[in-house]
Design a protein around this motif. Structure first.
Motif, PDB file in Angstrom:
ATOM      1  N   SER A  33      23.277   7.855  15.363  1.00  0.00           N
ATOM      2  CA  SER A  33      24.313   7.061  14.715  1.00  0.00           C
ATOM      3  C   SER A  33      23.783   5.654  14.533  1.00  0.00           C
ATOM      4  CB  SER A  33      25.592   7.048  15.568  1.00  0.00           C
ATOM      5  OG  SER A  33      26.577   6.231  14.949  1.00  0.00           O
ATOM      6  N   CYS A  44      33.007  21.476  21.988  1.00  0.00           N
ATOM      7  CA  CYS A  44      34.238  20.695  21.942  1.00  0.00           C
ATOM      8  C   CYS A  44      35.117  21.042  23.142  1.00  0.00           C
ATOM      9  CB  CYS A  44      34.974  21.029  20.647  1.00  0.00           C
ATOM     10  SG  CYS A  44      36.467  20.074  20.414  1.00  0.00           S
ATOM     11  N   ARG A  55      30.614  15.566  11.506  1.00  0.00           N
ATOM     12  CA  ARG A  55      30.357  14.305  10.805  1.00  0.00           C
ATOM     13  C   ARG A  55      30.242  13.167  11.826  1.00  0.00           C
ATOM     14  NH1 ARG A  55      33.746  10.263   8.316  1.00  0.00           N
ATOM     15  NH2 ARG A  55      32.982   9.693   6.243  1.00  0.00           N
ATOM     16  N   ARG A  57      30.104   9.051  12.333  1.00  0.00           N
ATOM     17  CA  ARG A  57      30.313   7.727  11.748  1.00  0.00           C
ATOM     18  C   ARG A  57      30.616   6.748  12.882  1.00  0.00           C
ATOM     19  NH1 ARG A  57      28.433   9.912   8.156  1.00  0.00           N
ATOM     20  NH2 ARG A  57      29.052  10.054   5.985  1.00  0.00           N
ATOM     21  N   PHE A  60      30.971   7.827  16.494  1.00  0.00           N
ATOM     22  CA  PHE A  60      31.895   8.933  16.764  1.00  0.00           C
ATOM     23  C   PHE A  60      31.417  10.185  16.048  1.00  0.00           C
ATOM     24  CE2 PHE A  60      34.620   5.478  17.941  1.00  0.00           C
ATOM     25  CZ  PHE A  60      35.453   6.002  18.913  1.00  0.00           C
ATOM     26  N   ILE A  61      31.662  11.353  16.667  1.00  0.00           N
ATOM     27  CA  ILE A  61      31.416  12.624  15.988  1.00  0.00           C
ATOM     28  C   ILE A  61      32.751  13.349  15.849  1.00  0.00           C
ATOM     29  CG2 ILE A  61      30.876  13.855  18.165  1.00  0.00           C
ATOM     30  CD1 ILE A  61      28.835  15.511  16.465  1.00  0.00           C
ATOM     31  N   SER A  62      32.968  13.986  14.701  1.00  0.00           N
ATOM     32  CA  SER A  62      34.189  14.757  14.467  1.00  0.00           C
ATOM     33  C   SER A  62      33.884  16.234  14.663  1.00  0.00           C
ATOM     34  CB  SER A  62      34.685  14.565  13.029  1.00  0.00           C
ATOM     35  OG  SER A  62      34.885  13.205  12.765  1.00  0.00           O
ATOM     36  N   CYS A  63      34.713  16.916  15.440  1.00  0.00           N
ATOM     37  CA  CYS A  63      34.545  18.356  15.628  1.00  0.00           C
ATOM     38  C   CYS A  63      34.743  19.057  14.284  1.00  0.00           C
ATOM     39  CB  CYS A  63      35.549  18.874  16.645  1.00  0.00           C
ATOM     40  SG  CYS A  63      35.465  20.664  16.846  1.00  0.00           S
ATOM     41  N   GLY A  67      38.691  18.667  13.925  1.00  0.00           N
ATOM     42  CA  GLY A  67      38.519  17.261  13.594  1.00  0.00           C
ATOM     43  C   GLY A  67      38.712  16.239  14.703  1.00  0.00           C
ATOM     44  N   ARG A  69      37.844  13.533  17.195  1.00  0.00           N
ATOM     45  CA  ARG A  69      36.705  12.614  17.204  1.00  0.00           C
ATOM     46  C   ARG A  69      36.368  12.240  18.637  1.00  0.00           C
ATOM     47  NH1 ARG A  69      38.328   7.720  14.673  1.00  0.00           N
ATOM     48  NH2 ARG A  69      36.183   7.197  14.202  1.00  0.00           N
ATOM     49  N   ASN A  71      33.819   9.802  21.119  1.00  0.00           N
ATOM     50  CA  ASN A  71      32.909   8.670  21.212  1.00  0.00           C
ATOM     51  C   ASN A  71      31.563   9.172  21.747  1.00  0.00           C
ATOM     52  OD1 ASN A  71      31.483   6.417  22.550  1.00  0.00           O
ATOM     53  ND2 ASN A  71      33.278   5.235  21.950  1.00  0.00           N
TER      54      ASN A  71
END
Ligand code: FES
Length: 103
Positions: A33, A44, A55, A57, A60-63, A67, A69, A71
């Protein structure tokens, strides 16, 4: 006892991407990142979907499944679906550019 394990070259992992590896039977996700590297459990804490491909950003990653998120630094989730943090692992890049993870 924990120790650092060599994984792959840091140059192989583009910004905002991730790659799963197995270390000592653990399914670990290496994330980039913004040029900083993180190592987290690739599972998860909501319904145990793999996080690989999620994803990334701003640390953070989104499952990919629902979804949530997480840290990347602390493993802490956002929102209501789970309050169980991901395990995180110490990570560094060697002088020769290899990502090393302590497990
Ligand atoms: S399994 Fe990851 S958010 Fe539901």
């Amino acid at each position: 006892m924990t120790s650092y394990h060599n994984t792959f070259a840091a140059s192989e992992l583009e910004n905002n991407s991730n790659k799963a590896i197995s270390i000592n039977g653990k399914n670990i996700l290496i994330c980039n990142s913004g040029g900083d590297f993180y190592a987290i459990d690739n599972l998860c804490t909501h319904q145990r979907a793999e996080l690989e491909g999620g994803r990334i950003r701003n640390c953070f990653i989104s499952c990919p499944l629902h979804g949530v998120r997480f840290n990347l630094e602390t493993g802490k989730p956002m929102g209501q679906m789970t309050n169980i943090p991901l395990a995180t692992y110490p990570i560094k890049v060697s002088e020769t550019g290899i990502i090393q993870v302590e497990v």
